[in-house]
Design an enzyme around this catalytic site. Structure first.
Site, PDB file in Angstrom:
ATOM      1  N   GLY A 357       0.818  -1.199   0.000  1.00 52.65           N
ATOM      2  CA  GLY A 357       0.000   0.000   0.000  1.00 52.65           C
ATOM      3  C   GLY A 357       0.851   1.248   0.000  1.00 52.65           C
ATOM      4  N   PRO A 358       0.227   2.392  -0.197  1.00 49.90           N
ATOM      5  CA  PRO A 358       0.962   3.658  -0.224  1.00 49.90           C
ATOM      6  C   PRO A 358       1.592   3.958   1.135  1.00 49.90           C
ATOM      7  CG  PRO A 358      -1.277   3.897  -1.091  1.00 49.90           C
ATOM      8  CD  PRO A 358      -1.197   2.560  -0.451  1.00 49.90           C
ATOM      9  N   PRO A 359       2.556   4.879   1.173  1.00 46.52           N
ATOM     10  CA  PRO A 359       3.159   5.259   2.465  1.00 46.52           C
ATOM     11  C   PRO A 359       2.109   5.874   3.388  1.00 46.52           C
ATOM     12  CG  PRO A 359       4.483   6.053   0.610  1.00 46.52           C
ATOM     13  CD  PRO A 359       3.210   5.552   0.030  1.00 46.52           C
ATOM     14  N   GLY A 360       2.266   5.594   4.682  1.00 47.90           N
ATOM     15  CA  GLY A 360       1.404   6.218   5.678  1.00 47.90           C
ATOM     16  C   GLY A 360       0.064   5.557   5.873  1.00 47.90           C
ATOM     17  N   GLY A 362      -0.343   2.629   7.441  1.00 51.10           N
ATOM     18  CA  GLY A 362      -0.344   1.840   8.677  1.00 51.10           C
ATOM     19  C   GLY A 362       0.201   0.441   8.539  1.00 51.10           C
ATOM     20  N   LYS A 363       1.054   0.196   7.556  1.00 52.71           N
ATOM     21  CA  LYS A 363       1.571  -1.164   7.354  1.00 52.71           C
ATOM     22  C   LYS A 363       2.471  -1.601   8.506  1.00 52.71           C
ATOM     23  CE  LYS A 363       3.382  -0.053   3.378  1.00 52.71           C
ATOM     24  NZ  LYS A 363       2.900   1.334   3.299  1.00 52.71           N
ATOM     25  N   THR A 364       3.424  -0.750   8.876  1.00 53.91           N
ATOM     26  CA  THR A 364       4.367  -1.118   9.937  1.00 53.91           C
ATOM     27  C   THR A 364       3.676  -1.205  11.285  1.00 53.91           C
ATOM     28  OG1 THR A 364       6.153  -0.029   8.711  1.00 53.91           O
ATOM     29  CG2 THR A 364       6.540  -0.499  11.037  1.00 53.91           C
ATOM     30  N   SER A 680      -3.645   0.952 -18.376  1.00 51.08           N
ATOM     31  CA  SER A 680      -4.968   1.439 -17.988  1.00 51.08           C
ATOM     32  C   SER A 680      -5.323   2.777 -18.607  1.00 51.08           C
ATOM     33  CB  SER A 680      -5.065   1.524 -16.458  1.00 51.08           C
ATOM     34  OG  SER A 680      -4.137   2.460 -15.952  1.00 51.08           O
ATOM     35  N   LYS A 723      -7.617   4.816  -7.502  1.00 46.52           N
ATOM     36  CA  LYS A 723      -7.965   5.712  -8.602  1.00 46.52           C
ATOM     37  C   LYS A 723      -9.262   6.467  -8.317  1.00 46.52           C
ATOM     38  CE  LYS A 723      -5.661   2.835 -12.081  1.00 46.52           C
ATOM     39  NZ  LYS A 723      -5.836   1.976 -13.277  1.00 46.52           N
TER      40      LYS A 723
END
Length: 783
Positions: A357-360, A362-364, A680, A723
């Site tokens: 997913g994009p940065p920020g 909440g992955k970590t 796309s 998107k």
């Protein structure tokens, strides 16, 4: 006279926790509770110094009531006492049994009303027989318990003619549990007391005989290693007697003791013993001495068989995950599914997840939350920019300064063999002449192989199958396919405006208030202010910029409070400019009226989604198709396919084919400094070219995404949620998408689905009718 003996009397009472005092026996006590000290002080002031001792039913109760005490106690005389700062040591002698009638705790010290309970005097053949049996069992127990039985103790027991006194004496020697000792004290007859003691003694003798048997077998089965250990201990004692200093020997001996106590697999123990023998033969100045010692220390510190117990409470795990993160339903469900599997099958292998997913987003922090929900240790290390395979596998011991790899080091820090290990930024792995770290991860992340993972430094098999590995990535384009096959991909898309407002209220604002030392009364945000922050000061899929701006506002209010301005502050949209300056981002409104040759497309990026405008213009007397804007090969091929389709259907679209022959076409995608690629944008280029050739402008409130084929099919694409959220941020109200992607709309928040009109298409002609109103009638007639 008998009536006088049984009259009700009153004395101070001392509650005992884990011991019972028998008549005619002495007992040392340590008194520390305030009520107990007061009772002893009161008894010491009387003459004789008498006190009632009664045992508590539950030793954990600090201030027992009458219901918490047994009904039978012992009247005792204090023989000696000694005081210190907070306690008193007393030595008491039991006199007689008493029955507790009433406990009085209203005065300066607790006291009881009691009546004497005379000792039983029954006799008979059965009493004599049990008396002799108890004598024999007692002598046997003494001989088993002591290597050299005390002659005086045996004589004291054998010459004791009073059965009840014998029972009380043996009970004090056996250290019985309070309920068993209390049963002896309350026994109504000598016969009952002897029967109870015979039962207790029989069990005690069986236990002692079993212990003696085990000890005898252990002595007879002394192994060679044990004999060597004894000889080494004797040698060590001789060296100490001679005054010899053997620091290295002591160090080796300490390692040997740790090795014997450690719970190691057999193969590991065998290798460690071999290395220890090598260490014994080496002088301390040898280069390999410290290498082997460090190696053995690592082997001893690793959690070969240590596991933390999983918290399998699904409700608790759900609550923890919801406390730490908003939404993310798919990820949370996957963790709860694994928890359910562990509950039904404790031997199940841990999943290997990859959060993309994009940065920020909440992955970590999600990895930390999973560890907290499972009750496991958490370790994290970043593999971004890692070029050397040895950082994961470890260095061989032949190199100076060799160390184990990052995985083994993480297990050492965790102290358990089943932690949650987060591999951050797995999409940014490097590779060069030193090796490919991604290839090393293939074994580490393969459940079929990692149960015998061999680190180059240890060269011993370590079981990683219980470790829960979680990888994070912003995109998957750079991750090798074999590595992707080993991981379960879970996508964390960007957040909508409503989700960001809710997350800010639940998590970001309270965290920043705590960081700055402010209270909720001193600083509050309206929902409109948070929305203005999201739209005007951030443009991201994640939350980092939003939290930074909330932190900037909180620090400015903290400055006001520190200067003495303590009145509460409410952040509204109109005062954001004073706090943060002018808005950084503006919703793009200038292209609501598009010119012919321009169409709005939707793109997926690692930081979320974005709106891209495709511009096309005719080049009189030019030739061919010119493409600019840092377009990748796939995107260039999509543009050529779009032009070929428009050219081949020129008659249907009402386009003069001479335009294709006499004019060249230039297609440009702004933001030329940003590389772009992917299929796309195919239908967007087709709409832009159709608009250019026909002279009809496309709708300005419409954006589109989809892959085009030469036959006019519209194929599905990925990253739809990102998107759509990007289109919403830009104020677009209509989106044309492939019909095959309609199923993905369920992942969108409900407010987004209600605000935006979605137009599914499976043919390019449907796209053109929806995007260019003037073409709709012409295409309908042609159809």
């Amino acid at each position: 006279m008998e009536k006088l003996e049984l009259e009700v009397k009153e004395l101070p009472v001392l509650a005992l926790k884990n011991v019972v005092l028998f008549p005619q026996l002495l007992l040392p006590l340590t008194v520390g509770r305030p009520a107990s000290l007061a009772a002893v002080e009161a008894a010491l002031k009387s003459n004789p110094q008498e006190i009632i001792l009664v045992t508590q039913r539950d030793p954990a109760i600090e201030n027992p009531t009458q219901d918490d005490l047994y009904t039978v106690g012992t009247r005792a005389i204090i023989r000696r006492h000694a005081r210190n700062d907070e306690q008193m040591e007393v030595f008491v002698l039991g006199v007689e049994r008493v029955v507790i009638i009433k406990l009085d705790q209203t005065g300066d010290y607790p006291k009881v009303r009691y009546r004497p309970l005379p000792l039983p005097t029954d006799s008979g053949p059965e009493v004599e027989a049990l008396h002799g049996a108890v004598n024999e069992l007692t002598a046997k127990a003494i001989s088993l318990a002591q290597a050299q039985p005390s002659i005086d103790l045996e004589r004291l027991i054998s010459t004791n003619d009073d059965p009840l006194r014998l029972v009380y004496l043996v009970a004090s020697m056996l250290s019985l549990d309070p309920p068993k000792a209390q049963a002896l004290l309350e026994a109504p007859t000598r016969l009952d007391a002897l029967r109870l003691m015979h039962t207790y003694l029989s069990y005690e003798v069986q236990v002692l005989e079993l212990r003696a048997k085990i000890a005898s077998q252990a002595r007879s089965e002394m192994t060679k290693e044990q004999r060597e250990y004894l000889l080494r201990q004797q040698m060590r004692a001789i060296q100490q007697e001679l005054g010899e200093k053997d620091g290295e020997g002591a160090e080796i001996e300490m390692l040997r003791e740790q090795l014997e106590k450690a719970d190691l697999p057999e193969e590991v123990r065998k290798e460690a013993n071999r290395e220890l023998k090598r260490l014994e033969r080496l002088p301390p100045a040898a280069p390999d001495y410290h290498v082997i010692r460090t190696y053995l220390e690592y082997v001893l510190e690793l959690p070969w068989k240590k596991y933390t117990e999983d918290n399998l409470d699904i409700a608790h795990a759900r609550r923890v995950l919801d406390e730490d993160h908003y939404e993310l339903k798919k990820v949370k469900e996957r963790i709860l599914e694994h928890l359910a599997v562990l509950k039904l099958n404790p031997g199940a292998k841990a999943p290997i997840l990859c959060f993309v997913g994009p940065p920020g987003t909440g992955k970590t922090s999600l990895g930390q939350s999973i560890a907290r929900a499972l009750g496991r240790k958490f370790e994290r290390f970043s593999v971004g920019g890692m070029h050397d395979e040895a950082e994961l596998r470890g260095h061989r011991r032949t190199y100076i300064g060799a160390l184990p790899g990052r995985v083994i080091q993480a297990l050492r820090r965790a102290g358990a063999a089943n932690p949650v290990i987060l591999l951050d930024e797995v999409d940014k792995l490097g590779r060069d002449y030193r090796g490919d770290p991604a290839a090393a991860l293939l074994e580490i992340l393969d459940p079929e192989q990692n149960n015998k993972f061999r680190d180059n430094y240890l060269d011993l098999p370590f079981d990683l199958s219980k470790v829960m590995f979680i990888a994070t990535a912003n995109g998957l384009d750079t991750v090798p396919k074999p590595l992707l096959d080993r991981m379960e991909i879970l996508r964390l898309a960007g957040y909508s405006h409503e989700e960001k407002i809710e997350i800010a209220k639940r998590y970001l604002i309270p965290r920043q208030l705590k960081e700055t030392g402010l209270t909720e009364e001193q600083l509050r945000f309206t929902d409109e202010a948070i929305l203005a922050l999201v739209e005007g000061y951030t443009r991201e899929a994640g939350l980092r910029r939003l939290e930074q701006n909330i932190g900037r506002v909180a620090r400015k209010i903290a400055l006001r409070v520190a200067e003495g301005k303590t009145e509460p502050f409410l952040v509204k949209p109109e005062n954001l400019q004073d706090l943060l300056g002018p808005e950084i981002f503006h919703i793009e409104q200038m292209r609501r009226q598009l010119e012919p040759g321009v169409a709005a497309g939707l793109a997926w990026t690692e930081s979320g989604g974005d709106v891209l405008y495709v511009e096309a213009t005719l080049l009189p007397d030019g030739k061919g198709l010119t493409l600019t804007g840092q377009l990748g090969e796939v995107m260039q091929e999509s543009a050529r396919a779009a032009q070929s389709y428009i050219w081949s259907h020129a008659s249907i679209l009402g386009i003069d084919t001479a335009k294709f022959k006499d004019c060249g076409v230039h297609v440009h995608v702004p933001a030329g400094a940003v590389p772009k690629d992917g299929p796309s944008a195919g239908i967007t280029v087709a709409v832009a070219l159709a608009s250019l050739y026909t002279g009809f402008a496309a709708r300005g409130d419409t954006a589109m995404t989809g892959e085009i084929t030469l036959t006019g099919l519209v194929l599905p694409i990925g990253g739809l949620k990102e998107k759509v959220l990007a289109a919403r941020r830009a104020g677009i109200k209509r989106i044309i998408l492939p019909k095959a992607n309609v199923k993905d709309l369920i992942e969108l928040p409900e407010p987004v689905r209600q605000e935006i009109e979605f137009i599914p298409c499976d043919r390019i002609q449907q796209v053109l009718r929806a995007a260019i109103p003037q073409l709709a009638e012409q295409l309908a007639v042609a159809a």
